[in-house]
Design an enzyme around this catalytic site. Structure first.
Site, PDB file in Angstrom:
ATOM      1  N   TYR A 130      10.843  -7.695  -7.445  1.00  0.00           N
ATOM      2  CA  TYR A 130      11.851  -6.797  -9.167  1.00  0.00           C
ATOM      3  C   TYR A 130      12.267  -8.640  -9.636  1.00  0.00           C
ATOM      4  O   TYR A 130      12.744  -8.041 -10.523  1.00  0.00           O
ATOM      5  CB  TYR A 130      13.063  -6.012  -8.111  1.00  0.00           C
ATOM      6  CG  TYR A 130      14.141  -6.016  -9.076  1.00  0.00           C
ATOM      7  CD1 TYR A 130      14.316  -5.621 -10.400  1.00  0.00           C
ATOM      8  CD2 TYR A 130      15.282  -7.272  -8.737  1.00  0.00           C
ATOM      9  CE1 TYR A 130      15.898  -4.986 -11.141  1.00  0.00           C
ATOM     10  CE2 TYR A 130      16.599  -7.108  -9.421  1.00  0.00           C
ATOM     11  CZ  TYR A 130      16.756  -6.043 -11.108  1.00  0.00           C
ATOM     12  OH  TYR A 130      17.966  -5.849 -11.691  1.00  0.00           O
TER      13      TYR A 130
ATOM     14  N   ILE B 130       9.499   1.383 -22.273  1.00  0.00           N
ATOM     15  CA  ILE B 130       9.510  -0.238 -23.271  1.00  0.00           C
ATOM     16  C   ILE B 130       8.597  -1.319 -22.353  1.00  0.00           C
ATOM     17  O   ILE B 130       8.473  -0.772 -21.180  1.00  0.00           O
ATOM     18  CB  ILE B 130      10.628  -1.048 -22.593  1.00  0.00           C
ATOM     19  CG1 ILE B 130      11.618   0.330 -22.935  1.00  0.00           C
ATOM     20  CG2 ILE B 130      10.963  -2.472 -22.656  1.00  0.00           C
ATOM     21  CD1 ILE B 130      13.428  -0.625 -22.514  1.00  0.00           C
TER      22      ILE B 130
END
Length: 322
Positions: free
Chosen positions: A150, A60
């Protein structure tokens, strides 16, 4: 019980082989939805009795071709991501997170709009709001304050989704959960289960914090509520169990579910921090001593959503599967 209307709706779940994805696809099938589980590699997922369709998408990123995976899909639920790691050995973690978590979802959203997908539900993280609360609980009205690579990648993904929605009309729903626990949980929560199970004394009885969490059954229920509810469109929701606990309270709850007595002893929090710093475990201890509270009033009022499980029930189910 199956929902006849659900049978007419085709739902794609990315990351269908993950902790949340596995529970979600199971519940969607149970409710009668037509499900397509999307994974990187086909062998990554156990599809008992062929209850749902499995599609392997590969890596992805900004180049992923979602065309075939999105054919005849009404709703996309995006769970796949490069997960957060306390000790990331990547040379450039922000670039690695952005490649999957930001550029990857942007590509998916653009192709979803082109494929006439009605709604995309994105599972973000409370880390977009920040790492801890020192006063009021986080709500949707608080400014974003992502503090690591993140969280930055997830926040940038949210921004990209808003832009694509505005340009194309694709409905988006963003959920920001805190720590998710349940059968099959890993990482820090699993370590806590291990320590309580082994009767390891823990120096945490003086910790006086409050943390929000969410049982996987409650998160799955909230996601499903967002599939069809008209008032969920283009909203961001913070979700939790609705019950905040201190770290000592959580340990006692786990111990009770295991039929044990919690073994806690006092140690000044300042000393805990100092020892953690020496051991290179500051990030881990911060999660045990800091507060992180969530106000989930918005999703409860907007969607009339009530978590179906109490925290006690969630902990008991987690321990059963341990």
């Amino acid at each position: 019980m199956q929902n006849k209307d659900a049978e007419l709706m085709k739902i794609a779940v990315t990351g269908a082989n993950g902790f949340i994805g596995s529970a979600l696809t199971h519940k969607l099938c149970e409710k009668g939805y037509n499900v397509r589980g999307i994974v990187r590699l086909k062998g990554q997922i156990l599809n008992r009795n062929g209850r749902f369709e499995v599609f392997a998408i590969g890596e992805i990123n900004s180049d992923t071709n979602w065309n075939d995976a999105l054919k005849k899909i009404d709703i996309v639920i995006h769970l796949a991501s490069r997960v957060h790691k306390l000790t990331d050995v990547s040379i450039n973690p922000l670039a690695d997170y952005r490649r999957v978590n930001t550029a990857g979802i942007q590509r998916l959203a653009e192709m979803s709009a082109g494929a006439e997908v009605k709604r995309l539900i994105f599972i973000s993280t409370i880390k977009v709001n920040g790492e801890k609360t020192t006063g009021d609980a986080f709500s949707e009205n608080h400014m974003a304050n992502p503090q690591d690579a993140y969280a930055v990648s997830k926040f940038e993904a949210e921004q990209a989704l808003h832009n694509i929605s505005g340009a194309t009309g694709l409905e988006i729903v963003i959920l920001r959960p805190p720590l998710v626990y349940g059968q099959g949980v890993k990482a820090n929560f699993l370590c806590l289960l291990d320590m309580v199970s082994k009767n390891i004394p823990l120096p945490l009885s003086l910790v006086n914090n409050k943390r929000s969490m969410i049982y996987i059954g409650n998160l799955v229920d909230a996601i499903i509520e967002c599939i069809e509810h008209p008032d969920a469109a283009n909203q961001t929701f913070l979700v939790n169990d609705g019950q905040d606990v201190s770290t000592p309270e959580l340990i006692r709850m786990i111990a009770r579910a295991m039929g044990k007595k919690a073994r806690l002893f006092p140690c000044p929090v300042s000393l805990l921090k100092m020892m953690a710093k020496i051991a290179g475990k500051s990030a881990e201890i911060e999660r045990l001593i800091n507060s992180l509270q969530i106000d989930s009033t918005k999703i409860r009022k907007t969607l009339n959503w009530i978590p179906p499980f109490t925290m006690e029930e969630g902990i008991l189910e987690t321990v059963k599967g341990y």
